[in-house]
Design an enzyme around this catalytic site. Structure first.
Site, mmCIF file in Angstrom:
data_model
loop_
_atom_site.group_PDB
_atom_site.id
_atom_site.type_symbol
_atom_site.label_atom_id
_atom_site.label_comp_id
_atom_site.label_asym_id
_atom_site.label_seq_id
_atom_site.Cartn_x
_atom_site.Cartn_y
_atom_site.Cartn_z
ATOM 1 N N LYS A 173 -21.619 -0.838 -9.820
ATOM 2 C CA LYS A 173 -21.383 -0.783 -8.370
ATOM 3 C C LYS A 173 -22.690 -0.464 -7.652
ATOM 4 O O LYS A 173 -23.254 0.618 -7.816
ATOM 5 C CB LYS A 173 -20.356 0.282 -8.013
ATOM 6 C CG LYS A 173 -19.936 0.171 -6.544
ATOM 7 C CD LYS A 173 -19.231 1.400 -6.037
ATOM 8 C CE LYS A 173 -20.203 2.328 -5.412
ATOM 9 N NZ LYS A 173 -20.818 1.763 -4.174
ATOM 10 N N GLY A 204 -18.120 -1.876 -2.934
ATOM 11 C CA GLY A 204 -17.228 -1.041 -2.126
ATOM 12 C C GLY A 204 -17.710 0.387 -2.004
ATOM 13 O O GLY A 204 -18.832 0.726 -2.379
ATOM 14 N N GLY A 206 -18.267 4.408 -2.313
ATOM 15 C CA GLY A 206 -18.496 5.279 -3.465
ATOM 16 C C GLY A 206 -17.286 6.111 -3.823
ATOM 17 O O GLY A 206 -16.878 6.191 -4.979
ATOM 18 N N VAL A 209 -14.441 3.078 -5.047
ATOM 19 C CA VAL A 209 -14.783 2.228 -6.195
ATOM 20 C C VAL A 209 -15.607 3.011 -7.214
ATOM 21 O O VAL A 209 -15.332 2.987 -8.417
ATOM 22 C CB VAL A 209 -15.548 0.976 -5.724
ATOM 23 C CG1 VAL A 209 -16.014 0.155 -6.923
ATOM 24 C CG2 VAL A 209 -14.670 0.133 -4.804
ATOM 25 N N GLY A 210 -16.601 3.739 -6.733
ATOM 26 C CA GLY A 210 -17.435 4.532 -7.647
ATOM 27 C C GLY A 210 -16.590 5.555 -8.395
ATOM 28 O O GLY A 210 -16.646 5.684 -9.618
ATOM 29 N N GLU A 248 -29.422 10.582 -12.449
ATOM 30 C CA GLU A 248 -30.765 10.566 -11.841
ATOM 31 C C GLU A 248 -30.575 10.920 -10.374
ATOM 32 O O GLU A 248 -30.048 10.123 -9.617
ATOM 33 C CB GLU A 248 -31.367 9.167 -11.969
ATOM 34 C CG GLU A 248 -31.719 8.762 -13.368
ATOM 35 C CD GLU A 248 -32.824 9.639 -13.934
ATOM 36 O OE1 GLU A 248 -32.903 9.758 -15.148
ATOM 37 O OE2 GLU A 248 -33.586 10.217 -13.142
ATOM 38 N N CYS A 282 -36.978 8.749 -4.252
ATOM 39 C CA CYS A 282 -36.742 10.126 -4.718
ATOM 40 C C CYS A 282 -37.989 10.701 -5.374
ATOM 41 O O CYS A 282 -38.054 11.892 -5.609
ATOM 42 C CB CYS A 282 -35.600 10.114 -5.702
ATOM 43 S SG CYS A 282 -35.938 8.950 -6.983
ATOM 44 N N GLU A 384 -33.760 18.126 0.270
ATOM 45 C CA GLU A 384 -34.280 16.757 0.247
ATOM 46 C C GLU A 384 -34.001 16.080 1.590
ATOM 47 O O GLU A 384 -32.867 16.082 2.047
ATOM 48 C CB GLU A 384 -33.576 15.980 -0.862
ATOM 49 C CG GLU A 384 -34.052 14.554 -0.987
ATOM 50 C CD GLU A 384 -33.261 13.825 -2.036
ATOM 51 O OE1 GLU A 384 -32.040 13.807 -1.959
ATOM 52 O OE2 GLU A 384 -33.900 13.292 -2.945
HETATM 53 O O1 TXE Z 1 -26.768 8.542 -2.685
HETATM 54 P P1 TXE Z 1 -25.216 8.612 -2.908
HETATM 55 P P2 TXE Z 1 -27.487 7.653 -1.646
HETATM 56 C C1 TXE Z 1 -31.179 10.119 -4.446
HETATM 57 C C2 TXE Z 1 -32.082 10.353 -3.268
HETATM 58 C C3 TXE Z 1 -31.058 10.666 -2.187
HETATM 59 C C4 TXE Z 1 -29.901 9.814 -2.483
HETATM 60 C C5 TXE Z 1 -29.909 8.603 -1.635
HETATM 61 O O2 TXE Z 1 -32.977 11.353 -3.560
HETATM 62 O O3 TXE Z 1 -30.696 12.009 -2.266
HETATM 63 O O4 TXE Z 1 -29.981 9.472 -3.878
HETATM 64 O O5 TXE Z 1 -29.041 7.681 -2.147
HETATM 65 C C6 TXE Z 1 -21.977 5.938 -4.956
HETATM 66 N N1 TXE Z 1 -18.229 8.676 -7.192
HETATM 67 N N2 TXE Z 1 -31.837 9.207 -5.355
HETATM 68 O O6 TXE Z 1 -27.291 8.267 -0.321
HETATM 69 O O7 TXE Z 1 -24.376 8.805 -1.730
HETATM 70 C C7 TXE Z 1 -22.474 5.284 -3.693
HETATM 71 O O8 TXE Z 1 -21.529 4.304 -3.244
HETATM 72 C C8 TXE Z 1 -18.951 7.635 -7.660
HETATM 73 C C9 TXE Z 1 -32.363 9.751 -6.613
HETATM 74 O O9 TXE Z 1 -27.007 6.240 -1.861
HETATM 75 O O10 TXE Z 1 -25.131 9.599 -3.967
HETATM 76 C C10 TXE Z 1 -23.765 4.642 -4.166
HETATM 77 O O11 TXE Z 1 -23.510 3.425 -4.832
HETATM 78 N N3 TXE Z 1 -19.908 7.006 -6.942
HETATM 79 C C11 TXE Z 1 -32.740 8.680 -7.590
HETATM 80 C C12 TXE Z 1 -24.288 5.673 -5.161
HETATM 81 O O12 TXE Z 1 -23.174 6.466 -5.541
HETATM 82 C C13 TXE Z 1 -20.164 7.459 -5.694
HETATM 83 C C14 TXE Z 1 -33.368 7.467 -6.962
HETATM 84 C C15 TXE Z 1 -25.335 6.604 -4.586
HETATM 85 O O13 TXE Z 1 -24.802 7.127 -3.425
HETATM 86 C C16 TXE Z 1 -19.459 8.542 -5.128
HETATM 87 C C17 TXE Z 1 -32.666 7.046 -5.769
HETATM 88 C C18 TXE Z 1 -18.460 9.154 -5.935
HETATM 89 N N4 TXE Z 1 -17.725 10.181 -5.483
HETATM 90 C C19 TXE Z 1 -31.968 7.925 -4.980
HETATM 91 N N5 TXE Z 1 -19.958 8.748 -3.865
HETATM 92 C C20 TXE Z 1 -33.627 9.093 -8.762
HETATM 93 N N6 TXE Z 1 -33.652 10.356 -9.169
HETATM 94 O O14 TXE Z 1 -34.251 8.236 -9.333
HETATM 95 C C21 TXE Z 1 -20.921 7.837 -3.657
HETATM 96 N N7 TXE Z 1 -21.057 7.048 -4.751
#
Ligand code: TXE
Length: 480
Positions: A173, A204, A206, A209-210, A248, A282, A384
């Site tokens: 996803k 979809g 998070g 679908v997540g 991650e 990140c 962050e």
């Molecule tokens: O994260 P989200 P975001 C971190 C970055 C920042 C954040 C930004 O530092 O804090 O990620 O990305 C899905 N169950 N990193 O806002 O909301 C959501 O749909 C399952 C660190 O997107 O966590 C999306 O596909 N899935 C990283 C994905 O999770 C769920 C590098 C991420 O969404 C969910 C990049 C749930 N309950 C960003 N809720 C590194 N360390 O390399 C949301 N999602």
């Protein structure tokens, strides 16, 4: 209005609900496409397809898997400009960044793991007296891969490639904020002849679908990249199910500038590590720590170059910073600038939203921002922000620099600038981060372990780590 589709069992199909989510072009602040608003019934269908495909895919010789995956990589390279444009439109990042970083790295991810599978070996332990032990590593099963919006295809393939190369099948996803390249990628997989059900992409929300992927009983392994808050939710769901987890998460990375650094290199690279991809990486060095004797000189030069950065149309080759990924994210980042002021910070440059002309007038733009006069314990320096905002703090001694570097709940990456080799090793060994760059930033060798400590995550991606993650080790002991 362009509609994206789920990729399930080798077909591009509508979500069962028939519902779609609005997908915005951040540069213009306008809806430009529709994303499937899938639900757990779509996830169920995807997991079934992946389960049915697993027996054959998991025993396919690594060389056969490699051939198909290399075709996918070639098709990505062939569509470089189209995919880069799609990424830039979807995320708001400059086209030149998508073309030079995001898309080439996506095909590199796939090529790296397609070939790594050919060399992935396991151990044997011979006990001369009476036994031989050997380890097998079999693919675990259906892998759930969930990725964020900041480096969409780059991070999406960074998970999918090792999972497929290891012989797992995948239900993936992408972020609902940046689904476009994942959709285009699914078409390339069909064209490359990836067997139906080996990879399934369900678009979809998070939380819907997540969450459905994470809690599905037939998905024993989850690889997630995203925020720490979401990482905690996923861990809470997966842990009681004894699922294998790779998380991650976020970072608040120190960029340590010692007085004996190569000043020009340190400043030049610090501009990149602060503001590349609008600061939405990140691994960005969002806390710059400068030795006192160099502080004024560094701040003056760094602010001067920050002011020279061009914020504008992501399609313009001269643009350094494009739009932030969403209106909500822009407001979140701006709220941290206000917080910094409340906490006593001084904004040396930036801090304001930018309203561009014409068709970009509703886009999500802001000035690159530099903040000083904050202490390390304040929220601005602990949380962050994930935007084009950095703080700069002085340190008196090497020990003080290390104390500041390690003063947050995160431990993802760090950069250290010094021309003294002994000092570089000494400081590197004391900074609590999973990834340390000395006199460089984002200089990547895909064979290396990638990931963070503390609240930056669990586990490592990259190199053999990822192939081990997607396989189950079994030891067989044979009495001689
Ligand atoms: O994260 P989200 P975001 C971190 C970055 C920042 C954040 C930004 O530092 O804090 O990620 O990305 C899905 N169950 N990193 O806002 O909301 C959501 O749909 C399952 C660190 O997107 O966590 C999306 O596909 N899935 C990283 C994905 O999770 C769920 C590098 C991420 O969404 C969910 C990049 C749930 N309950 C960003 N809720 C590194 N360390 O390399 C949301 N999602």
């Amino acid at each position: 209005m362009q509609k994206f589709f789920n990729y399930i069992n080798g077909k591009l199909i509508e979500p069962h609900s028939g519902k779609y989510l609005d997908n915005y072009n951040p540069a213009e602040g306008k809806i430009y496409s529709l994303v499937p608003d899938s639900d757990e019934s779509d996830v169920d269908q995807a997991v079934t397809a992946a389960s049915v495909a697993f027996p054959l895919w998991s025993v396919l010789p690594a060389e056969e898997r490699m051939k198909i995956l290399l075709k996918v990589a070639d098709l990505i390279d062939h569509d470089l400009s189209k995919l880069a444009l799609a990424e830039s439109i979807d995320n708001g990042k400059p086209m030149k960044l998508a073309r030079s970083l995001d898309i080439p790295r996506a095909s590199a991810n796939i090529r790296f793991y397609a070939t790594a599978a050919m060399h992935f070996a396991t151990d044997a332990h011979v006990n001369e007296e009476d036994s031989v032990n050997y380890t097998t590593r079999m693919p675990i099963g259906v892998a759930g891969c969930i990725s964020p919006w900041n480096l969409p295809l780059y991070l999406f393939t960074w998970k999918i490639a090792p999972a497929l190369a290891a012989g797992c099948t995948v239900v993936a996803k992408p972020s609902e904020l940046t689904p476009m390249t994942a959709f285009l990628f699914s078409k390339l997989c069909i064209e490359a002849g990836l067997p139906p059900g080996v990879l399934n992409i369900v678009h979809g929300l998070g939380g819907k679908v997540g969450q459905a992927i994470v809690e599905h009983p037939q998905v024993p392994v989850i690889s997630f990249t995203g925020g720490t808050v979401t990482g905690k939710k996923i861990a809470a769901t997966a842990a009681p199910m004894f699922k294998k987890l790779s998380l991650e998460l976020g970072g608040k990375n120190p960029n340590i500038i010692l007085a004996d650094c190569d000043f020009e290199q340190a400043v030049k690279t610090s501009i990149l590590s602060s503001f590349a991809n609008q600061g939405e990486i990140c691994l960005c060095g969002s806390r710059i720590l400068v030795e006192r004797s160099l502080f004024d000189k560094f701040v003056t030069e760094f602010v001067k170059r920050t002011k020279e950065l061009k914020v504008g149309d992501p399609q313009n080759e001269l643009t350094d910073l494009g739009a932030l990924v969403s209106e909500a994210h822009l407001h979140k980042v701006l709220s941290y600038v206000n917080l910094a002021k409340e906490e006593g910070g001084k904004i040396l440059t930036g801090g304001n939203p930018i309203k561009l002309e014409g068709h970009l007038s509703s886009g999500y733009y802001m000035e690159p921002t530099v903040i000083v006069d904050l202490d390390e314990k304040c929220r601005t320096n602990q949380e962050e922000i994930f935007g084009p905002v950095v703080t700069i703090m002085p340190f008196e001694t090497e020990a003080h620099a290390i104390e500041l570097a390690n003063s947050t709940p995160y431990g993802l990456s760090a950069t250290i600038w010094t021309e003294n080799l002994k000092r570089a090793h000494r400081v590197s060994h004391q900074v609590k981060s999973g990834i340390i760059w000395v006199n460089c930033w984002l200089h990547r060798d895909l064979r290396t372990p990638f990931g963070g400590m503390k609240q930056s995550g669990v586990g490592r991606e990259g190199g053999w780590e990822a192939l081990r993650f997607f396989t189950e080790a079994k030891n067989v002991c044979v009495k001689l």
